[in-house]
Design an enzyme around this catalytic site. Structure first.
Site, PDB file in Angstrom:
ATOM      1  N   ALA A 139       1.345  -1.071  -0.140  1.00  0.00           N
ATOM      2  CA  ALA A 139       0.224   0.176  -0.049  1.00  0.00           C
ATOM      3  C   ALA A 139       0.886   1.286   0.091  1.00  0.00           C
ATOM      4  CB  ALA A 139      -1.441  -0.102   1.238  1.00  0.00           C
ATOM      5  N   HIS A 140       1.832   1.403  -1.241  1.00  0.00           N
ATOM      6  CA  HIS A 140       2.186   2.431  -1.022  1.00  0.00           C
ATOM      7  C   HIS A 140       2.328   3.086  -2.705  1.00  0.00           C
ATOM      8  CE1 HIS A 140       5.373   2.683   3.230  1.00  0.00           C
ATOM      9  NE2 HIS A 140       4.514   0.882   2.936  1.00  0.00           N
ATOM     10  N   HIS A 192       6.984  -6.934   9.205  1.00  0.00           N
ATOM     11  CA  HIS A 192       6.232  -7.728   8.727  1.00  0.00           C
ATOM     12  C   HIS A 192       6.571  -8.828   8.548  1.00  0.00           C
ATOM     13  CE1 HIS A 192       5.468  -5.070   5.464  1.00  0.00           C
ATOM     14  NE2 HIS A 192       4.658  -4.360   6.492  1.00  0.00           N
ATOM     15  N   ASN A 248       4.634 -10.788   4.188  1.00  0.00           N
ATOM     16  CA  ASN A 248       3.874  -9.659   4.223  1.00  0.00           C
ATOM     17  C   ASN A 248       4.890  -8.958   3.284  1.00  0.00           C
ATOM     18  OD1 ASN A 248       1.919  -9.711   6.889  1.00  0.00           O
ATOM     19  ND2 ASN A 248       1.858 -10.685   4.712  1.00  0.00           N
ATOM     20  N   ASP A 262      -3.119 -10.631  13.501  1.00  0.00           N
ATOM     21  CA  ASP A 262      -4.483  -9.985  13.009  1.00  0.00           C
ATOM     22  C   ASP A 262      -5.554 -11.921  12.249  1.00  0.00           C
ATOM     23  OD1 ASP A 262      -3.940 -10.211  10.679  1.00  0.00           O
ATOM     24  OD2 ASP A 262      -4.913  -7.950  10.345  1.00  0.00           O
ATOM     25  N   ASP A 308       0.555  -2.371  13.078  1.00  0.00           N
ATOM     26  CA  ASP A 308       0.991  -2.193  11.091  1.00  0.00           C
ATOM     27  C   ASP A 308      -0.505  -1.279  11.128  1.00  0.00           C
ATOM     28  OD1 ASP A 308       1.772  -1.739   9.125  1.00  0.00           O
ATOM     29  OD2 ASP A 308       0.955  -3.210   7.916  1.00  0.00           O
ATOM     30  N   ALA A 326      -4.020  -2.766   3.088  1.00  0.00           N
ATOM     31  CA  ALA A 326      -3.176  -1.734   3.955  1.00  0.00           C
ATOM     32  C   ALA A 326      -3.204  -1.852   4.961  1.00  0.00           C
ATOM     33  CB  ALA A 326      -4.464  -0.709   2.625  1.00  0.00           C
TER      34      ALA A 326
END
Length: 379
Positions: free
Chosen positions: A134-135, A210, A213, A242, A268, A303
């Site tokens: 998500a960058h 992370h 990921n 999560d 995160d 994200a």
């Protein structure tokens, strides 16, 4: 004002193990070894007492972004996470224009100097376009040591960590630069091979951003960065527990291979943590949160998360079946050691900040104490 208090009767998780019917004594902002004469006693029988949680990778919460928000927004986000047991938090940025990131670093450093946050983590822009997550790809750049230095200088001694794709041009030199300045070099958003990752660790990288990921998967002929990061005792691996970012088997594999002393449970988190579903922005990118899962509006990449550390703690114990002591280590002690602040936080010991969390028998959060003041009073 903080007062003297004795928290008695709980199962207290200490660095040496769990003490049933134990007590923690607080005088002012610190944990102390003996109770002042005027100390009040709070009976916490049937509860757990654990150190305040330490989150070294967090982008926001309560509807507020650490990358884009005002000072008031940031403080609101920090308070949101305190309500969920995170008494120590590093504010993470996302990829942006260099001048904007430097300006943001200056603002965040003021809050770190005031003790509101524990420092700044730059996630991007020095990451791989192949693993950008998500960058914004248009803003990515190679990790030129001069530009890395610009960001850590802008943080005025409050830069704690920089995430890099160390296989990119300038990556290894930037790792060395960060190590020389006492800033953690974290390998993440990377397309590196096993050999390239090992070389970066040899150069001074000590954290996996992370793990799993935004990096190549674990292969039996091309093991990639995951194997290199898990096997090296010098590396602490971040894990997002999560239920979305990692399959439970992948989480268990990493936790048991690295051990609690080398795992940092992180959130995160992005704006929606502790807030709710809706449309948000992570840097310049639009994010849609539905049923607690954050994904880019365009492309659907995950994200960040809406995780809070009380939920991560409860899940690790009740669903993953980890020993409470191991979870305490991974959510408090290990990240505190990575950040170089274990002398002040991360365990319940005399002389340290009076940061602690009260949990009930089912590991639901019931109280939060930060520097001797109740954020949530268990009464």
């Amino acid at each position: 004002m903080a007062t003297s208090k004795v928290l008695a009767g709980a199962r207290v998780v200490l660095p040496t193990g769990t003490v049933s019917g134990g007590r923690v004594i607080v005088d002012g902002t610190r944990i102390v070894g003996s109770a002042p004469a005027d100390a009040e006693t709070l009976d916490l029988t049937g509860h757990w007492l654990v150190p305040g949680f330490v989150d070294m990778h967090n982008h926001g919460g309560g509807g507020a972004s650490f990358t884009n928000g005002t000072v008031e927004d940031i403080l609101h986000g920090v308070h949101t996470h305190r309500l969920h047991g995170t008494t120590t938090l590093v504010a993470s940025t996302v990829t942006g224009e260099m001048d904007a990131l430097a300006q943001r670093a200056g603002l965040l450093s003021e809050l770190a100097e005031q003790g509101e946050i524990a420092g700044v983590h730059f996630e991007g822009p020095f990451i791989s376009p192949c693993r950008k997550g998500a960058h914004s790809e248009s803003l990515l750049r190679h990790p030129d040591p001069a530009e890395v230095r610009k960001l850590i200088d802008a943080a005025r001694g409050q830069a704690k960590m920089v995430t890099l794709a160390t296989e990119l041009p300038g990556g290894i030199d930037s790792v060395r630069l960060l190590a020389e300045h006492g800033v953690v070099a974290a390998i993440g958003h990377t397309d590196a091979t096993y050999e390239q990752t090992a070389a970066a660790v040899d150069a001074g990288a000590t954290v996996a951003t992370h793990l799993y990921n935004a990096m190549p998967g674990l292969g039996h002929r091309a093991p990639g960065p995951i194997a290199a990061l898990l096997e090296d005792e010098r590396v602490t691996v971040e894990l997002i527990d999560d239920g979305t970012h990692l399959h439970p088997a992948a989480f268990q594999l990493a936790f048991h291979r690295a051990g609690a002393d080398r795992v940092a449970l992180i959130t995160d988190a992005m704006d929606a943590a502790g807030f709710g579903d809706g449309t948000y922005h992570l840097g310049p990118l639009e994010v849609v949160v539905s049923e607690g899962v954050a994904r880019l509006a365009e492309g659907g990449a995950i994200a960040g998360s809406t995780l809070t550390q009380d939920r991560a703690f409860q899940r690790a114990v009740t669903i993953d079946g980890l020993p409470v002591e191991d979870v305490v280590t991974a959510i408090s002690a290990t990240p505190a050691k990575v950040l170089g602040i274990y002398d002040r936080v991360g365990s319940l010991e005399p002389g340290k900040d009076a940061d602690l969390v009260v949990l009930d028998a089912d590991f639901a959060l019931k109280g939060v104490l930060r520097k001797g003041e109740w954020v949530i009073d268990p009464r």
